[in-house]
Design a protein around this motif. Structure first.
Motif, PDB file in Angstrom:
ATOM      1  N   PHE A  45      -5.962 -11.682   8.279  1.00  0.00           N
ATOM      2  CA  PHE A  45      -7.188 -10.877   8.277  1.00  0.00           C
ATOM      3  C   PHE A  45      -6.821  -9.395   8.178  1.00  0.00           C
ATOM      4  O   PHE A  45      -5.886  -8.917   8.833  1.00  0.00           O
ATOM      5  N   ARG A  46      -7.571  -8.650   7.362  1.00  0.00           N
ATOM      6  CA  ARG A  46      -7.302  -7.221   7.166  1.00  0.00           C
ATOM      7  C   ARG A  46      -8.496  -6.398   7.612  1.00  0.00           C
ATOM      8  O   ARG A  46      -9.643  -6.708   7.280  1.00  0.00           O
ATOM      9  N   LEU A  47      -8.196  -5.338   8.349  1.00  0.00           N
ATOM     10  CA  LEU A  47      -9.204  -4.338   8.674  1.00  0.00           C
ATOM     11  C   LEU A  47      -8.797  -3.036   8.003  1.00  0.00           C
ATOM     12  O   LEU A  47      -7.698  -2.518   8.254  1.00  0.00           O
ATOM     13  N   LEU A  48      -9.662  -2.515   7.155  1.00  0.00           N
ATOM     14  CA  LEU A  48      -9.380  -1.292   6.415  1.00  0.00           C
ATOM     15  C   LEU A  48     -10.207  -0.139   6.973  1.00  0.00           C
ATOM     16  O   LEU A  48     -11.302  -0.338   7.513  1.00  0.00           O
ATOM     17  N   THR A  49      -9.687   1.070   6.823  1.00  0.00           N
ATOM     18  CA  THR A  49     -10.404   2.309   7.108  1.00  0.00           C
ATOM     19  C   THR A  49     -10.223   3.200   5.880  1.00  0.00           C
ATOM     20  O   THR A  49      -9.546   2.816   4.922  1.00  0.00           O
ATOM     21  N   PRO A  50     -10.784   4.407   5.873  1.00  0.00           N
ATOM     22  CA  PRO A  50     -10.567   5.284   4.713  1.00  0.00           C
ATOM     23  C   PRO A  50      -9.094   5.600   4.447  1.00  0.00           C
ATOM     24  O   PRO A  50      -8.738   5.958   3.319  1.00  0.00           O
ATOM     25  N   GLY A  51      -8.215   5.438   5.470  1.00  0.00           N
ATOM     26  CA  GLY A  51      -6.803   5.735   5.244  1.00  0.00           C
ATOM     27  C   GLY A  51      -5.842   4.674   5.711  1.00  0.00           C
ATOM     28  O   GLY A  51      -4.659   4.742   5.418  1.00  0.00           O
ATOM     29  N   LEU A  52      -6.327   3.663   6.429  1.00  0.00           N
ATOM     30  CA  LEU A  52      -5.467   2.667   7.056  1.00  0.00           C
ATOM     31  C   LEU A  52      -5.731   1.273   6.519  1.00  0.00           C
ATOM     32  O   LEU A  52      -6.853   0.937   6.141  1.00  0.00           O
ATOM     33  N   THR A  53      -4.684   0.458   6.536  1.00  0.00           N
ATOM     34  CA  THR A  53      -4.817  -0.982   6.337  1.00  0.00           C
ATOM     35  C   THR A  53      -4.078  -1.653   7.480  1.00  0.00           C
ATOM     36  O   THR A  53      -2.873  -1.416   7.666  1.00  0.00           O
ATOM     37  N   VAL A  54      -4.783  -2.472   8.255  1.00  0.00           N
ATOM     38  CA  VAL A  54      -4.183  -3.167   9.390  1.00  0.00           C
ATOM     39  C   VAL A  54      -4.263  -4.658   9.103  1.00  0.00           C
ATOM     40  O   VAL A  54      -5.343  -5.196   8.838  1.00  0.00           O
ATOM     41  N   GLY A 108      -0.368  -0.017   7.308  1.00  0.00           N
ATOM     42  CA  GLY A 108       0.026   0.712   6.118  1.00  0.00           C
ATOM     43  C   GLY A 108      -1.043   1.712   5.752  1.00  0.00           C
ATOM     44  O   GLY A 108      -2.145   1.712   6.315  1.00  0.00           O
ATOM     45  N   ARG A 109      -0.721   2.585   4.808  1.00  0.00           N
ATOM     46  CA  ARG A 109      -1.700   3.550   4.320  1.00  0.00           C
ATOM     47  C   ARG A 109      -2.428   2.957   3.130  1.00  0.00           C
ATOM     48  O   ARG A 109      -1.822   2.351   2.248  1.00  0.00           O
ATOM     49  N   THR A 110      -3.742   3.124   3.121  1.00  0.00           N
ATOM     50  CA  THR A 110      -4.554   2.567   2.047  1.00  0.00           C
ATOM     51  C   THR A 110      -4.076   3.103   0.698  1.00  0.00           C
ATOM     52  O   THR A 110      -3.896   4.312   0.519  1.00  0.00           O
ATOM     53  N   GLY A 111      -3.862   2.194  -0.237  1.00  0.00           N
ATOM     54  CA  GLY A 111      -3.437   2.580  -1.577  1.00  0.00           C
ATOM     55  C   GLY A 111      -1.936   2.701  -1.732  1.00  0.00           C
ATOM     56  O   GLY A 111      -1.458   2.962  -2.837  1.00  0.00           O
ATOM     57  N   GLU A 112      -1.160   2.511  -0.664  1.00  0.00           N
ATOM     58  CA  GLU A 112       0.299   2.597  -0.737  1.00  0.00           C
ATOM     59  C   GLU A 112       0.895   1.235  -0.407  1.00  0.00           C
ATOM     60  O   GLU A 112       0.321   0.450   0.350  1.00  0.00           O
ATOM     61  N   SER A 113       2.083   0.957  -0.949  1.00  0.00           N
ATOM     62  CA  SER A 113       2.675  -0.367  -0.796  1.00  0.00           C
ATOM     63  C   SER A 113       3.481  -0.508   0.480  1.00  0.00           C
ATOM     64  O   SER A 113       3.653  -1.614   0.983  1.00  0.00           O
ATOM     65  N   ALA A 121       0.744   2.684  19.963  1.00  0.00           N
ATOM     66  CA  ALA A 121      -0.384   3.189  19.174  1.00  0.00           C
ATOM     67  C   ALA A 121       0.127   4.198  18.162  1.00  0.00           C
ATOM     68  O   ALA A 121       1.146   4.885  18.388  1.00  0.00           O
ATOM     69  N   ARG A 122      -0.561   4.295  17.032  1.00  0.00           N
ATOM     70  CA  ARG A 122      -0.216   5.268  15.990  1.00  0.00           C
ATOM     71  C   ARG A 122      -1.485   5.983  15.534  1.00  0.00           C
ATOM     72  O   ARG A 122      -2.569   5.401  15.467  1.00  0.00           O
ATOM     73  N   ARG A 123      -1.261   7.255  15.194  1.00  0.00           N
ATOM     74  CA  ARG A 123      -2.333   8.100  14.665  1.00  0.00           C
ATOM     75  C   ARG A 123      -1.960   8.476  13.236  1.00  0.00           C
ATOM     76  O   ARG A 123      -0.801   8.797  12.947  1.00  0.00           O
ATOM     77  N   LEU A 124      -2.942   8.428  12.342  1.00  0.00           N
ATOM     78  CA  LEU A 124      -2.695   8.796  10.955  1.00  0.00           C
ATOM     79  C   LEU A 124      -3.036  10.258  10.766  1.00  0.00           C
ATOM     80  O   LEU A 124      -4.152  10.698  11.072  1.00  0.00           O
ATOM     81  N   ASP A 125      -2.047  11.045  10.274  1.00  0.00           N
ATOM     82  CA  ASP A 125      -2.313  12.444   9.948  1.00  0.00           C
ATOM     83  C   ASP A 125      -1.815  12.716   8.538  1.00  0.00           C
ATOM     84  O   ASP A 125      -1.434  11.800   7.800  1.00  0.00           O
ATOM     85  N   ASP A 126      -1.768  13.981   8.164  1.00  0.00           N
ATOM     86  CA  ASP A 126      -1.418  14.329   6.784  1.00  0.00           C
ATOM     87  C   ASP A 126       0.000  13.939   6.419  1.00  0.00           C
ATOM     88  O   ASP A 126       0.320  13.720   5.244  1.00  0.00           O
ATOM     89  N   THR A 127       0.881  13.852   7.404  1.00  0.00           N
ATOM     90  CA  THR A 127       2.283  13.535   7.118  1.00  0.00           C
ATOM     91  C   THR A 127       2.594  12.050   7.236  1.00  0.00           C
ATOM     92  O   THR A 127       3.687  11.619   6.934  1.00  0.00           O
ATOM     93  N   GLY A 128       1.652  11.276   7.718  1.00  0.00           N
ATOM     94  CA  GLY A 128       1.888   9.839   7.884  1.00  0.00           C
ATOM     95  C   GLY A 128       1.477   9.389   9.274  1.00  0.00           C
ATOM     96  O   GLY A 128       0.540   9.943   9.871  1.00  0.00           O
TER      97      GLY A 128
END
Length: 566
Positions: free
Chosen positions: A223-232, A261-266, A276-283
């Protein structure tokens, strides 16, 4: 009926011609006269539900636009019917007056219709297509179930989904509270408002904003949960994801490891339990692990139980007050009874009260809330027998029911046993000029009230007074408040679903009603019907029944629905 109202309703329902001057005159009165506008809204509510879904006239696409339709939504007919069918269930915690919205829609709708009607003067109206499934609205396939709802309020423009509803693909926009969504893949989502989440398939959802805790097992692996920048991606464990209004995004591994992972990246990486992880401009960057930020299974259950206890207490107070109404003759509240009881106690006592009920076959079960009793019916033979002496001109019937299925053409809610039997007190037969009644459900979802009209060739004939087919499969498994009011003084019969009037009829004149011997949840078939396999048995549960010999007002029924809704 007012002549202006007659002309306006006729134009609306039958697409009859109006001159330009008459059209302008009616529009001017509709805009300026609140009482006239209110009467018109009532009429189109009564007559227009099914017509809306069946018409192909050009006003409907414009109305779809006025009602906020979307190009990527379901079909036009399905969309309009779905919105209309959802109207009887109002939002909780609303303080605004819904008449402003309904009235505004009426003015816009009629304006659109009259403009289109004027543009098409002299043209032949289109022939409406035959609706699919015998006129029943076709719903998109469900991919999930709304299993629990706790103190929830949906965002403006969202349908009011209630506990037990099936969910197709699409958006869920929750303003307040917490809901549990169980996808058919086995993934379980706890969503805390305010939140915006799109169900895309049984194996994928997209979180635009808000907080979601995902409780997963091996059946939901992948199962995948996506956000504007994340794929879990689920690895058979549980995680929480939140997206703030400002765009900050975090993922917390509540149990076991989680692949992110980051949405759109492999590329992907893993985080372990209690990380826990936070997504910012650097990753991805580390952030404190805060499981208390997410709706947990235990906390949702605790809040749900507290809310259910509060609602049960409020309903009990309102139900006790009804028992003191001198017009109430039968009130089964299914409270304070043992699972072994074979008698259903009528809470109304005194002269003119109905009898207790004799339970035949039906089983005790849980009602609308934990701690609330109900009777469960499973069709053939099962019923509750009761007596209500006397003859009655006006009547209110109310029942809280859970319809599980409607497998046969007619299902009995409450009906006079046929033929009239002798009463127990004195052995006197029911008056020959009193009319038996049948309160029933049809397989297509109609709520019906039938009045006996006589015998033809020895066969009973009935005057049928149905509602639109609103008890569709989407509402099966949900607790609904059904009521029918016969007002002899006004010569009117009205059906209510969840406190809202959905159909109004002028019943044929005749003698008073005979309710001496009643059957709840079933009706004995005649010998001829039995040979044909006819069965009137109810499949579902009932946890409250009321019979009163006065017409309850719409406001009374609305208040009682609000205090009793689970």
């Amino acid at each position: 009926m007012d002549r202006d109202l007659q002309d306006l309703v006729a134009a609306w329902l039958r697409n009859s011609d109006l001159s330009a001057s008459r059209r302008d005159e009616l529009l001017a009165r509709l805009r300026s006269d609140n009482g006239f506008r209110r009467e018109f809204v009532e009429e189109i509510q009564m007559h227009g539900y099914v017509r809306a879904a069946q018409s192909s006239e050009p006003r409907w696409p414009l109305l779809e636009e006025a009602m906020g339709g979307h190009e990527d939504g379901p079909g036009l007919e399905d969309s309009i019917m779905a919105r209309l069918a959802q109207m009887p269930t109002p939002r909780r915690q609303r303080t605004w007056n819904p008449w402003w919205a309904v009235t505004g829609f009426a003015v816009v709708a009629v304006g659109v219709f009259l403009a289109v009607q004027q543009a098409n003067l002299g043209t032949k109206p289109a022939v409406p297509p035959t609706p699919p499934s015998g006129g029943m609205p076709v719903s998109p396939p469900a991919i999930a179930m709304l299993s629990h709802v706790v103190e929830a309020a949906w965002a403006d423009g969202e349908p009011d989904r209630i506990e037990g509803a099936e969910l197709p693909t699409g958006w869920l926009r929750l303003a307040l509270g917490t809901v549990q969504v169980d996808l058919f893949s086995g993934a379980r989502l706890f969503i805390e408002g305010p939140a915006q989440l799109e169900l895309r398939s049984p194996n994928e959802a997209f979180l635009l904003s808000g907080k979601v805790a995902c409780e997963l097992n091996d059946s939901a692996r992948g199962f995948r949960l996506l956000t504007p920048g994340l794929t879990v991606v689920n690895q058979g464990n549980s995680f929480g994801v939140k997206v703030s209004e400002s765009g900050e995004q975090e993922v917390h591994a509540l149990e076991g490891k989680v692949t992110i992972g980051r949405t759109g990246e492999s590329g992907t990486s893993q985080i372990l339990a209690k990380q826990a992880r936070r997504l910012d401009d650097t990753g991805f960057a580390e952030t404190p692990f805060r499981p208390e930020d997410f709706p947990a299974f235990e906390r949702v259950r605790e809040r749900e139980q507290a809310e259910a206890a509060r609602l049960l207490l409020a309903w009990r107070a309102a139900a006790d007050a009804l028992d003191g109404d001198p017009a109430v003759r039968v009130h089964f509240n299914f409270e304070e009874q043992s699972p072994l009881d074979a008698t259903l106690r009528n809470r109304v006592r005194g002269d003119g009260a109905g009898s207790d009920g004799q339970i035949i076959g039906a089983r005790w079960a849980q009602g609308r809330w934990p701690g609330k009793g109900a009777l469960e019916f499973r069709g053939r033979g099962q019923r509750v027998l009761l007596r209500l002496p006397g003859m009655h001109n006006s009547l209110t019937l109310l029942a809280w029911v859970r319809v599980d299925t409607l497998p046969q053409p007619v299902t009995t809610l409450l009906a006079t046993d046929e033929p009239p039997r002798e009463e127990a007190n004195g052995g006197k037969p029911s008056p020959a000029d009193a009319r038996p009644v049948r309160w029933e459900l049809k397989a297509n979802g109609q709520l019906g009230f039938n009045l006996f009209s006589g015998l033809v060739s020895g066969q009973p004939q009935w005057s049928a007074l149905p509602s639109p087919p609103l008890l569709t499969p989407e509402r099966h498994g949900q607790w609904l408040c059904l009521a029918t009011v016969l007002d002899a003084a006004r010569g009117e019969l009205t059906h209510f679903i969840n406190g809202v009037a959905v159909a109004r009829h002028k019943p044929p004149p005749g003698p008073p009603l005979a309710l001496a011997h009643l059957s709840l949840g079933n009706l004995s078939a005649t010998d001829a019907e039995a040979r044909l396999g006819v069965n009137y048995g109810f499949f579902g549960a009932v946890d409250e029944v009321l019979v009163a010999e006065r017409p309850f007002s719409a406001a009374e029924l609305r208040r009682y629905y609000e205090v009793g809704r689970p």
